[in-house]
Enzyme design. Structure first.
Site, mmCIF file in Angstrom:
data_model
loop_
_atom_site.group_PDB
_atom_site.id
_atom_site.type_symbol
_atom_site.label_atom_id
_atom_site.label_comp_id
_atom_site.label_asym_id
_atom_site.label_seq_id
_atom_site.Cartn_x
_atom_site.Cartn_y
_atom_site.Cartn_z
ATOM 1 N N CYS A 161 0.816 -1.219 0.000
ATOM 2 C CA CYS A 161 0.000 0.000 0.000
ATOM 3 C C CYS A 161 0.849 1.267 0.000
ATOM 4 O O CYS A 161 0.592 2.195 -0.778
ATOM 5 C CB CYS A 161 -0.966 -0.008 1.183
ATOM 6 S SG CYS A 161 -0.193 0.055 2.829
ATOM 7 N N HIS A 213 -2.157 1.290 6.940
ATOM 8 C CA HIS A 213 -2.631 1.255 5.547
ATOM 9 C C HIS A 213 -2.803 2.673 5.029
ATOM 10 O O HIS A 213 -3.081 3.606 5.798
ATOM 11 C CB HIS A 213 -3.957 0.494 5.461
ATOM 12 C CG HIS A 213 -4.375 0.156 4.057
ATOM 13 N ND1 HIS A 213 -3.678 -0.726 3.266
ATOM 14 C CD2 HIS A 213 -5.425 0.606 3.294
ATOM 15 C CE1 HIS A 213 -4.267 -0.826 2.083
ATOM 16 N NE2 HIS A 213 -5.327 -0.023 2.080
ATOM 17 N N HIS A 225 -6.269 1.899 -3.719
ATOM 18 C CA HIS A 225 -5.304 1.427 -2.722
ATOM 19 C C HIS A 225 -4.888 0.004 -3.058
ATOM 20 O O HIS A 225 -5.521 -0.685 -3.870
ATOM 21 C CB HIS A 225 -5.899 1.501 -1.310
ATOM 22 C CG HIS A 225 -7.101 0.609 -1.110
ATOM 23 N ND1 HIS A 225 -7.184 -0.303 -0.087
ATOM 24 C CD2 HIS A 225 -8.269 0.473 -1.807
ATOM 25 C CE1 HIS A 225 -8.341 -0.938 -0.140
ATOM 26 N NE2 HIS A 225 -9.014 -0.487 -1.178
#
Length: 259
Positions: A161, A213, A225
Site C-alpha cells: 500500500c 494502511h 489502494h
C-alpha cells in the site's frame, strides 16, 4: 563510505542478510544506495531515495564512485512512466526490462549510461521536474490497477500500500518516505472527508491505533489502494467499504493533503 546503484530491473531489500529473510522493500533500476557493512555476500545499505535501510545481495547491485553517486543524486532523474520499458545494451544488443518508476541515469536521445554500460531505451519516460498536476496522479494510479499486492513491493508486478503511494507520487516529482506511518506525518490534516480532493491521502489504523494502511482519494467518495491488488473501493467517515466482502475492510484514521 561506499556507494552503489541497482543495475537490474528490481531487487529485494531484506531485513536480514539472507534470501530467506523478510522483504522490507525493493530497489528499482537506476536507484542508488549508500553502502555500509558486509556479511558474507550481503551488504547493509541505505536507499538514497527514502533513507530505508536494508540488506541486499552483492550480485544485485554495482559499486560506483562517490563522484558518480553525487552525479546521480544531484541531477533530476528521468523515470520510466509506463508499466514496462525495454533496454538494449549497446555492446551486445542483449535486452532487459525496466519497470514503472525506474530511473534512467544520464538519459539523452533514448540513450542512458549506468556504470560502464550504455543502453538504448524503448518506452515512455519523463523528467520528474515537469510541473505537478494532480490529474496525473490519478492517471498513474489507474495504470497500476490490478497489480498484485506484495509485502515490501514497489513495482507493477508486486506492490504494497505505501509502495503504491510512494511510486505514483515519485512519478510526479514528489518524494515520500517508504512506510504508511511515515507518510502520515507529512502534509496538512483535513478535518472532514468532505474536504478531501483527488490525490489526497487517507490513512487507516489497527486496533492498537498504529497506522497500517494508506490509499489515495478519488472523486465520488472512492479510494484507490493496494489490498490484495491495486483496487478501487468506496470510502466514508468510517473507512473503506469493500463491496465483495459487504463490510468495512479498513478503519479511517486521518486524511492529509500532501500538495
Amino acid at each position: 563510505m561506499k556507494y552503489g546503484i541497482c543495475h537490474l530491473s528490481v531487487i529485494p531489500c531484506r531485513l536480514e542478510p539472507s534470501d530467506r529473510s523478510e522483504q522490507l522493500s525493493q530497489l528499482l533500476f537506476g536507484e542508488t544506495v549508500k553502502v555500509y557493512e558486509k556479511r558474507k555476500t550481503w551488504y547493509r545499505v541505505k536507499s538514497s531515495y527514502d533513507d530505508y535501510e536494508c540488506w541486499i545481495d552483492q550480485h544485485q547491485f554495482r559499486f560506483i564512485t562517490e563522484k558518480e553517486y553525487k552525479g546521480f543524486i544531484e541531477n533530476v532523474p528521468v523515470v520510466v512512466t509506463e508499466l514496462v520499458g525495454l533496454l538494449h545494451k549497446k555492446k551486445d544488443n542483449s535486452m532487459m526490462t525496466v519497470l514503472c518508476g525506474s530511473n534512467l541515469p544520464h538519459f539523452k536521445e533514448n540513450t542512458l549510461k549506468i556504470v560502464d554500460e550504455e543502453w538504448i531505451y524503448e518506452g515512455e519516460a519523463q523528467s520528474i521536474s515537469s510541473p505537478f498536476q494532480k490529474s496525473r496522479l490519478v492517471e498513474n494510479a489507474f495504470l497500476l490497477l490490478n497489480s498484485p499486492y506484495q509485502w515490501g513491493g514497489r513495482s507493477p508486478f508486486g506492490i504494497d500500500c505505501s509502495g503504491f503511494i510512494q511510486l505514483i507520487y515519485k512519478l510526479n516529482g514528489i518524494r515520500l518516505p517508504r512506510d504508511a506511518s511515515q507518510q502520515a506525518k507529512l502534509g496538512n490534516t483535513l478535518s472532514f472527508i468532505e474536504e478531501a480532493e483527488e490525490g489526497d491521502l487517507a490513512f487507516f489504523d489497527n486496533e492498537e491505533g498504529q497506522i497500517t494502511h494508506v490509499g489515495m482519494i478519488l472523486k465520488n467518495n472512492r479510494i484507490v489502494h493496494a489490498s490484495g491488488k491495486v483496487r478501487i473501493d468506496r470510502i466514508d467517515h468510517q473507512g473503506i467499504y469493500n463491496n465483495e466482502l459487504s463490510d468495512y475492510s479498513h478503519r479511517l484514521r486521518l486524511i492529509t493533503k500532501i500538495y
